[in-house]
Design a protein around this motif. Structure first.
Motif, PDB file in Angstrom:
ATOM      1  N   LEU A  47       0.839  -1.196   0.000  1.00 15.35           N
ATOM      2  CA  LEU A  47       0.000   0.000   0.000  1.00 15.35           C
ATOM      3  C   LEU A  47       0.873   1.244   0.000  1.00 15.35           C
ATOM      4  O   LEU A  47       1.780   1.387   0.814  1.00 15.35           O
ATOM      5  CB  LEU A  47      -0.899  -0.008   1.240  1.00 15.35           C
ATOM      6  N   GLY A  48       0.603   2.163  -0.946  1.00 16.82           N
ATOM      7  CA  GLY A  48       1.389   3.383  -1.044  1.00 16.82           C
ATOM      8  C   GLY A  48       2.501   3.328  -2.070  1.00 16.82           C
ATOM      9  O   GLY A  48       3.121   4.349  -2.371  1.00 16.82           O
ATOM     10  N   ASP A  49       2.794   2.121  -2.630  1.00 16.45           N
ATOM     11  CA  ASP A  49       3.815   2.004  -3.673  1.00 16.45           C
ATOM     12  C   ASP A  49       3.312   2.610  -4.978  1.00 16.45           C
ATOM     13  O   ASP A  49       2.111   2.800  -5.174  1.00 16.45           O
ATOM     14  CB  ASP A  49       4.176   0.537  -3.904  1.00 16.45           C
ATOM     15  N   TYR A  50       4.269   2.851  -5.887  1.00 16.59           N
ATOM     16  CA  TYR A  50       3.952   3.364  -7.213  1.00 16.59           C
ATOM     17  C   TYR A  50       4.503   2.411  -8.266  1.00 16.59           C
ATOM     18  O   TYR A  50       5.498   1.723  -8.039  1.00 16.59           O
ATOM     19  CB  TYR A  50       4.557   4.765  -7.408  1.00 16.59           C
ATOM     20  N   LYS A  51       3.834   2.384  -9.430  1.00 19.42           N
ATOM     21  CA  LYS A  51       4.282   1.526 -10.514  1.00 19.42           C
ATOM     22  C   LYS A  51       3.817   2.089 -11.844  1.00 19.42           C
ATOM     23  O   LYS A  51       2.938   2.956 -11.896  1.00 19.42           O
ATOM     24  CB  LYS A  51       3.752   0.094 -10.355  1.00 19.42           C
ATOM     25  N   GLY A  52       4.403   1.587 -12.919  1.00 17.60           N
ATOM     26  CA  GLY A  52       3.935   1.950 -14.247  1.00 17.60           C
ATOM     27  C   GLY A  52       2.565   1.363 -14.506  1.00 17.60           C
ATOM     28  O   GLY A  52       2.330   0.176 -14.261  1.00 17.60           O
ATOM     29  N   LYS A  53       1.644   2.191 -14.999  1.00 16.26           N
ATOM     30  CA  LYS A  53       0.267   1.748 -15.218  1.00 16.26           C
ATOM     31  C   LYS A  53      -0.106   1.683 -16.697  1.00 16.26           C
ATOM     32  O   LYS A  53      -1.143   1.113 -17.044  1.00 16.26           O
ATOM     33  CB  LYS A  53      -0.705   2.676 -14.490  1.00 16.26           C
ATOM     34  N   SER A  54       0.700   2.268 -17.564  1.00 13.53           N
ATOM     35  CA  SER A  54       0.416   2.214 -18.994  1.00 13.53           C
ATOM     36  C   SER A  54       1.697   2.541 -19.750  1.00 13.53           C
ATOM     37  O   SER A  54       2.689   3.000 -19.170  1.00 13.53           O
ATOM     38  CB  SER A  54      -0.703   3.202 -19.381  1.00 13.53           C
ATOM     39  N   GLY A  55       1.676   2.293 -21.069  1.00 14.46           N
ATOM     40  CA  GLY A  55       2.800   2.660 -21.919  1.00 14.46           C
ATOM     41  C   GLY A  55       4.087   1.937 -21.542  1.00 14.46           C
ATOM     42  O   GLY A  55       4.102   0.820 -21.024  1.00 14.46           O
ATOM     43  N   LEU A  56       5.215   2.615 -21.827  1.00 12.86           N
ATOM     44  CA  LEU A  56       6.524   2.035 -21.534  1.00 12.86           C
ATOM     45  C   LEU A  56       6.740   1.820 -20.048  1.00 12.86           C
ATOM     46  O   LEU A  56       7.435   0.882 -19.643  1.00 12.86           O
ATOM     47  CB  LEU A  56       7.628   2.945 -22.091  1.00 12.86           C
ATOM     48  N   GLU A  57       6.164   2.688 -19.235  1.00  8.67           N
ATOM     49  CA  GLU A  57       6.319   2.542 -17.784  1.00  8.67           C
ATOM     50  C   GLU A  57       5.762   1.198 -17.317  1.00  8.67           C
ATOM     51  O   GLU A  57       6.310   0.566 -16.407  1.00  8.67           O
ATOM     52  CB  GLU A  57       5.616   3.689 -17.055  1.00  8.67           C
ATOM     53  N   LEU A  58       4.662   0.744 -17.943  1.00 13.12           N
ATOM     54  CA  LEU A  58       4.083  -0.550 -17.592  1.00 13.12           C
ATOM     55  C   LEU A  58       4.830  -1.692 -18.266  1.00 13.12           C
ATOM     56  O   LEU A  58       5.159  -2.704 -17.628  1.00 13.12           O
ATOM     57  CB  LEU A  58       2.606  -0.580 -17.990  1.00 13.12           C
ATOM     58  N   GLN A  59       5.126  -1.554 -19.551  1.00 13.14           N
ATOM     59  CA  GLN A  59       5.753  -2.642 -20.306  1.00 13.14           C
ATOM     60  C   GLN A  59       7.118  -3.006 -19.734  1.00 13.14           C
ATOM     61  O   GLN A  59       7.492  -4.183 -19.699  1.00 13.14           O
ATOM     62  CB  GLN A  59       5.893  -2.238 -21.777  1.00 13.14           C
ATOM     63  N   TRP A  60       7.881  -2.010 -19.271  1.00 13.77           N
ATOM     64  CA  TRP A  60       9.227  -2.233 -18.759  1.00 13.77           C
ATOM     65  C   TRP A  60       9.303  -2.077 -17.240  1.00 13.77           C
ATOM     66  O   TRP A  60      10.353  -1.788 -16.692  1.00 13.77           O
ATOM     67  CB  TRP A  60      10.203  -1.272 -19.431  1.00 13.77           C
ATOM     68  N   GLU A  61       8.178  -2.313 -16.569  1.00 14.68           N
ATOM     69  CA  GLU A  61       8.106  -2.140 -15.116  1.00 14.68           C
ATOM     70  C   GLU A  61       9.170  -2.951 -14.379  1.00 14.68           C
ATOM     71  O   GLU A  61       9.866  -2.440 -13.490  1.00 14.68           O
ATOM     72  CB  GLU A  61       6.706  -2.516 -14.612  1.00 14.68           C
ATOM     73  N   SER A  62       9.322  -4.216 -14.713  1.00 14.27           N
ATOM     74  CA  SER A  62      10.267  -5.069 -13.988  1.00 14.27           C
ATOM     75  C   SER A  62      11.709  -4.617 -14.180  1.00 14.27           C
ATOM     76  O   SER A  62      12.543  -4.795 -13.288  1.00 14.27           O
ATOM     77  CB  SER A  62      10.112  -6.528 -14.433  1.00 14.27           C
ATOM     78  N   THR A  63      12.027  -4.011 -15.328  1.00 19.48           N
ATOM     79  CA  THR A  63      13.380  -3.528 -15.584  1.00 19.48           C
ATOM     80  C   THR A  63      13.632  -2.202 -14.882  1.00 19.48           C
ATOM     81  O   THR A  63      14.699  -1.993 -14.283  1.00 19.48           O
ATOM     82  CB  THR A  63      13.602  -3.366 -17.097  1.00 19.48           C
ATOM     83  N   LEU A  64      12.662  -1.309 -14.950  1.00 19.59           N
ATOM     84  CA  LEU A  64      12.822   0.025 -14.377  1.00 19.59           C
ATOM     85  C   LEU A  64      12.707   0.041 -12.862  1.00 19.59           C
ATOM     86  O   LEU A  64      13.255   0.930 -12.202  1.00 19.59           O
ATOM     87  CB  LEU A  64      11.752   0.961 -14.956  1.00 19.59           C
ATOM     88  N   ARG A  65      12.031  -0.928 -12.304  1.00 15.22           N
ATOM     89  CA  ARG A  65      11.614  -0.887 -10.902  1.00 15.22           C
ATOM     90  C   ARG A  65      12.768  -0.931  -9.910  1.00 15.22           C
ATOM     91  O   ARG A  65      12.779  -0.196  -8.928  1.00 15.22           O
ATOM     92  CB  ARG A  65      10.660  -2.054 -10.643  1.00 15.22           C
ATOM     93  N   GLY A  66      13.746  -1.789 -10.119  1.00 12.41           N
ATOM     94  CA  GLY A  66      14.810  -1.977  -9.143  1.00 12.41           C
ATOM     95  C   GLY A  66      14.362  -2.870  -7.997  1.00 12.41           C
ATOM     96  O   GLY A  66      13.305  -3.489  -8.038  1.00 12.41           O
ATOM     97  N   ARG A  67      15.194  -2.920  -6.945  1.00 12.34           N
ATOM     98  CA  ARG A  67      14.886  -3.768  -5.796  1.00 12.34           C
ATOM     99  C   ARG A  67      15.094  -2.989  -4.501  1.00 12.34           C
ATOM    100  O   ARG A  67      16.092  -2.288  -4.342  1.00 12.34           O
ATOM    101  CB  ARG A  67      15.771  -5.016  -5.818  1.00 12.34           C
ATOM    102  N   ARG A  68      14.151  -3.124  -3.597  1.00 10.56           N
ATOM    103  CA  ARG A  68      14.216  -2.401  -2.331  1.00 10.56           C
ATOM    104  C   ARG A  68      15.371  -2.880  -1.452  1.00 10.56           C
ATOM    105  O   ARG A  68      15.803  -4.022  -1.531  1.00 10.56           O
ATOM    106  CB  ARG A  68      12.928  -2.587  -1.526  1.00 10.56           C
ATOM    107  N   GLY A  69      15.824  -1.968  -0.576  1.00 12.60           N
ATOM    108  CA  GLY A  69      16.722  -2.338   0.503  1.00 12.60           C
ATOM    109  C   GLY A  69      15.993  -2.204   1.828  1.00 12.60           C
ATOM    110  O   GLY A  69      14.875  -1.686   1.892  1.00 12.60           O
TER     111      GLY A  69
END
Length: 311
Positions: A180-202
């Motif tokens: 809850l409160g996270d952000y993500k790509g919802k359409s376009g390139l932001e959605l298509q490449w979400e797993s690449t752009l997202r990174g990993r939390r510490g």
């Protein structure tokens, strides 16, 4: 004194010392309420460290989508109560909320958890944060946390880039690690490449007391992990050609797609009328979205992909 007597005496001394230590240990573990109370006042907290989202660049390395700082306001009810409360009217005026809206946010925070922070205002701009930062010390239990927001500096290729916004119930139920409160790509390139752009939390683990005040790192920081930034992606898009296409389509309705014949690479993808991606980021997203969705020229409609035209 005979040797055997001395052995008995020495053995008795060691036995007495062992009994004393054992009795003290039992007394501390079972009967000493002050130690029990001290232990109950300490708990381990885990702080999430958000990664930097990857950039989107054109074929020449020019930045199409970048990150910018945004600021959320969080409230911890127990910290506020321990300090004797705060001036809600002054806080509401400072962060530009109505007193009723702030009261509702406080009630939601208290219902969620009195000892954990809850977000009461989100996506303040850097200018807004600079205006209020010097006054936040007056409000115990209220803190500002920095987060990363997306920005399209040129304002070009908005339909292609897509939208980056807060997750919904479907995302939370997708088992992809969103909270809850996270952000993500919802359409376009932001959605298509979400797993690449997202990174990993510490994560950062630390010990806090009953007032949620920091005491020390948990296990000397051995459990902490650093965030891993998202990867950049490079498009075949030519930002200069995209800008020219959007210029000639200004005040018109239609679409342009420019393709390199030798390779099939898309050099420009223009849908007109367009909109600024940054309009759908920040505190005014709701009002801006309503204005765009109700506009007679339908600027949110992607004519390059969804419209049909005569050959």
């Amino acid at each position: 004194m005979k040797l055997r007597e001395r052995q008995w005496i020495i053995g008795g001394i060691f036995l007495l010392i062992s009994v004393i230590y054992l009795g003290r240990l039992v007394q501390m573990q079972v009967f000493a309420h002050e130690w029990k109370a001290y232990a109950s006042r300490l708990t381990e907290e885990t702080e999430t460290l958000e990664p930097a989202r990857g950039l989107i660049r054109d074929r020449h390395g020019e930045v199409v989508v970048n990150n910018k700082a945004g600021y959320d306001i969080w409230f911890t009810p127990r910290k506020c109560s321990a300090a004797g409360g705060l001036d809600t009217l002054a806080l509401a005026e400072l962060i530009e909320m109505t007193p009723d809206g702030l009261a509702r946010a406080f009630r939601r925070a208290e219902n969620y958890a009195t000892y954990r922070p809850s977000r009461i205002q989100k996506q303040l701009t850097a200018e807004s944060y600079a205006r209020i930062s010097g006054e936040m010390w007056r409000f115990p239990g209220v803190e500002v946390r920095r987060r990363s927001l997306r920005t399209n500096p040129s304002g070009l290729a908005s339909h292609l880039v897509g939208e980056f916004r807060e997750v919904d119930q479907n995302d939370l139920a997708s088992n992809q690690g969103y909270r809850l409160g996270d952000y993500k790509g919802k359409s376009g390139l932001e959605l298509q490449w979400e797993s690449t752009l997202r990174g990993r939390r510490g994560t950062r683990h630390h010990i806090v007391d009953i007032r949620n005040d920091y005491r020390e790192p948990a296990q000397a920081g051995m459990l902490d992990t650093l965030p891993v930034p998202g990867d950049d992606i490079q498009l075949t898009l030519d930002l200069e050609l995209q800008a020219y296409g959007e210029h000639i389509m200004a005040n018109k309705r239609g679409a342009i797609v420019a393709i390199e014949p030798a390779t099939g690479e898309v050099l420009a993808m223009v849908s007109a009328p367009s909109y600024g991606t940054d309009l759908l980021t920040g505190r005014d997203r709701g009002a801006n979205y309503d204005s765009l969705i109700n506009h007679p020229n339908k600027p949110l409609f992607n004519r390059t992909l969804r419209a049909t035209y005569r050959p």
